[in-house]
Scaffold this active site. Structure first.
Site, PDB file in Angstrom:
ATOM      1  N   CYS A   9      57.520  24.090  72.359  1.00  0.00           N
ATOM      2  CA  CYS A   9      57.223  23.487  73.652  1.00  0.00           C
ATOM      3  C   CYS A   9      55.796  23.834  74.025  1.00  0.00           C
ATOM      4  O   CYS A   9      55.174  24.697  73.422  1.00  0.00           O
ATOM      5  CB  CYS A   9      58.135  24.059  74.741  1.00  0.00           C
ATOM      6  SG  CYS A   9      59.872  23.717  74.486  1.00  0.00           S
ATOM      7  N   ASN A 109      57.974  28.392  77.210  1.00  0.00           N
ATOM      8  CA  ASN A 109      57.826  28.109  75.783  1.00  0.00           C
ATOM      9  C   ASN A 109      58.367  29.319  75.018  1.00  0.00           C
ATOM     10  O   ASN A 109      57.932  30.431  75.255  1.00  0.00           O
ATOM     11  CB  ASN A 109      56.341  27.882  75.463  1.00  0.00           C
ATOM     12  CG  ASN A 109      56.029  27.829  73.972  1.00  0.00           C
ATOM     13  OD1 ASN A 109      54.939  28.163  73.559  1.00  0.00           O
ATOM     14  ND2 ASN A 109      56.972  27.389  73.156  1.00  0.00           N
ATOM     15  N   GLY A 110      59.293  29.069  74.111  1.00  0.00           N
ATOM     16  CA  GLY A 110      59.844  30.168  73.312  1.00  0.00           C
ATOM     17  C   GLY A 110      61.355  30.082  73.239  1.00  0.00           C
ATOM     18  O   GLY A 110      61.942  29.041  73.550  1.00  0.00           O
ATOM     19  N   TYR A 248      50.630  25.566  61.104  1.00  0.00           N
ATOM     20  CA  TYR A 248      51.184  24.224  61.282  1.00  0.00           C
ATOM     21  C   TYR A 248      51.165  23.683  62.722  1.00  0.00           C
ATOM     22  O   TYR A 248      50.778  22.546  62.941  1.00  0.00           O
ATOM     23  CB  TYR A 248      52.628  24.235  60.764  1.00  0.00           C
ATOM     24  CG  TYR A 248      53.379  22.941  60.913  1.00  0.00           C
ATOM     25  CD1 TYR A 248      53.143  21.864  60.062  1.00  0.00           C
ATOM     26  CD2 TYR A 248      54.344  22.795  61.902  1.00  0.00           C
ATOM     27  CE1 TYR A 248      53.849  20.676  60.198  1.00  0.00           C
ATOM     28  CE2 TYR A 248      55.053  21.604  62.043  1.00  0.00           C
ATOM     29  CZ  TYR A 248      54.802  20.553  61.191  1.00  0.00           C
ATOM     30  OH  TYR A 248      55.490  19.385  61.324  1.00  0.00           O
TER      31      TYR A 248
END
Ligand code: SF4
Length: 463
Positions: A9, A109-110, A248
């Site tokens: 996210c 996020n996570g 990535y």
């Protein structure tokens, strides 16, 4: 299905910034590569928090008139790919909770390890959850604590284990918080009379901001009426930045913990070439987009010409699911096209960032050979992918990961490459110049306790 790893996210915040919702919209647009399932913005005008969110890309969820009606100078935003929790509308962030002491919004996020344990504890205390996302657990945990909002965030953060970089706002203040392992990036920068906060610094650069501050592991930053204060919620910190952010996920123009992502990838390409001094080849190509920087590094080190041997169609959906092998093969062709005049008759070194299930790598090698490539030597700018991630990245279970089932020689045969080499864990650490990295999906060394996910991992490993 394409055997890709999915981003997690992205979060963005704008504090005391004119037209905060529009600024947040542009911030989310820059973070779109981190999640395409949903997008949302919560904005405060100092009195109330308004929120708008929905499934889809940021550009689809918000029209100009929406942003005009989301008035206020403090906003938080979120783009999502679901890892913990499903795709239900209730899980779309930011999540805003309204209590007697005011409203609190969160963008996270996570993925936290002890979400199941905390959820049960909170439910036993009478909390009612709208969705299944762990982000809602964090929000309820903050609401349940006592004291100022800062104290409540400090107490809640100390109870959570795992990966989290979140932004919390009430009607007046904003807080950014990063987990004690430093698994996910989070930075802020000054902007006009206020501040902006972002998962990745690429969002700052579109605003003409070139200086930023990275939050430290275990840190909370308070933004309050033009003042910025840093607090630690724990002294028990370590440094385990997700190595896949460099390999990535992150955009090449982002800088994470002082390292530019493009420069990192280029260095991995240099190391791959250093390991290949005896290889005889004609050209180097990268699988677009995330492998192009590593391909540049490989070409510079090896002296081989860098060519555009594969072209990506950017308009094919990322979650392109097809029921038959023939349609899946056509899907790869729609997404990646070999440039026949470039690869024909050539011994090609093909650089890719990772191999998950191996099916996409095999199809790309086949496409190159069908286009006349004489040899295809596959070089992977990461170690063998062997373990699942529990820190906010949607990876496969071990039995789906080709690296957990087959040796490198067997994978080489499976993908029909003329040769195959990976980097080692030490080599991806070397490219980070001493920065502490999480490499758990390569070496199985998880930095946190994992809680109930430990059992899932043990079962997965024993299958
Ligand atoms: S396990 Fe892999 S993907 Fe997950 S945080 Fe660690 S390095 Fe990143």
């Amino acid at each position: 299905m394409f055997d890709e790893i999915h981003e997690e996210c992205g979060v963005f915040g704008a504090y005391q910034v004119e037209n905060a919702s529009s600024i947040t919209y542009y911030g989310l647009h820059s973070l779109q590569h981190r999640g395409q399932e949903s997008s949302g913005i919560a904005v405060s005008d100092g009195q109330t928090i308004q929120v708008q969110k929905g499934p889809g890309l940021t550009i689809d969820v918000f029209k100009r008139e929406d942003l005009e009606s989301l008035k206020g100078n403090c906003a938080i935003g979120h783009v999502r790919y679901s890892t913990a929790g499903g795709q239900e509308l209730e899980n779309i962030q930011p999540i805003v909770s309204r209590g007697h002491a005011g409203s609190i919004g969160i963008a996270h996020n996570g993925q936290i390890d002890n979400d199941k344990e905390l959820r049960l504890e909170l439910e036993n205390q009478g909390c009612i959850f709208q969705g299944t996302a762990d982000s809602e657990v964090i929000l309820h945990l903050i609401m349940k604590q006592t004291g100022t909002l800062l104290e409540r965030i400090q107490k809640a953060a100390a109870k959570i284990d795992g990966a989290f970089s979140f932004i919390v706002m009430n009607e007046e203040k904003m807080y950014a918080c990063r987990d004690k392992y430093g698994l996910r990036p989070l930075s802020y920068a000054s902007y006009g009379d206020g501040y902006v906060i972002s998962s990745e610094t690429c969002a700052f650069e579109v605003m003409g901001i070139y200086e930023h501050v990275d939050l430290k592991p275990g840190e909370i930053v308070e933004f309050n009426k033009g003042l910025v204060k840093h607090f630690a919620y724990t002294q028990d910190t370590s440094h385990h930045m997700c190595s896949m952010e460099y390999i990535y996920f992150a955009r090449p123009d982002s800088e994470i913990e002082g390292i530019n992502v493009h420069a990192y990838r280029k260095e991995t390409g240099v190391i791959l070439a250093r390991n290949d001094e005896d290889l005889e080849a004609d050209i180097v190509i990268g699988v677009p987009d995330s492998s192009l920087s590593a391909a540049i590094g490989y070409a510079e080190q090896s002296g081989l010409p860098l060519e555009t041997g594969l072209v990506k169609n950017r308009y094919v959906g990322r979650t392109f699911i097809q029921p038959t092998q023939e349609l899946r093969d056509r899907g790869v062709r729609m997404k990646l096209s070999p440039v026949e005049s470039v690869v024909q008759g050539k011994r090609v070194v093909m650089i890719d960032d990772s191999i998950v299930r191996g099916t996409t790598s095999r199809r790309i090698v086949r496409l190159l050979k069908e286009s006349g490539a004489k040899e295809v030597h596959v070089r992977i700018a990461s170690p063998v992918f062997m373990y699942p991630c529990f820190y906010g990245v949607d990876t496969s279970t071990r039995k789906e990961l080709i690296g957990a089932r087959l040796s490198v020689k067997e994978i080489e045969d499976y993908i029909e490459a003329d040769s195959l080499k990976y980097l080692s864990v030490d080599e991806i650490k070397e490219a980070a110049h001493g920065l502490g990295l999480c490499c758990a999906c390569f070496d199985g060394k998880y930095c946190s306790d994992l809680y109930s996910y430990k059992k899932q991992l043990e079962e997965d490993v024993s299958e």
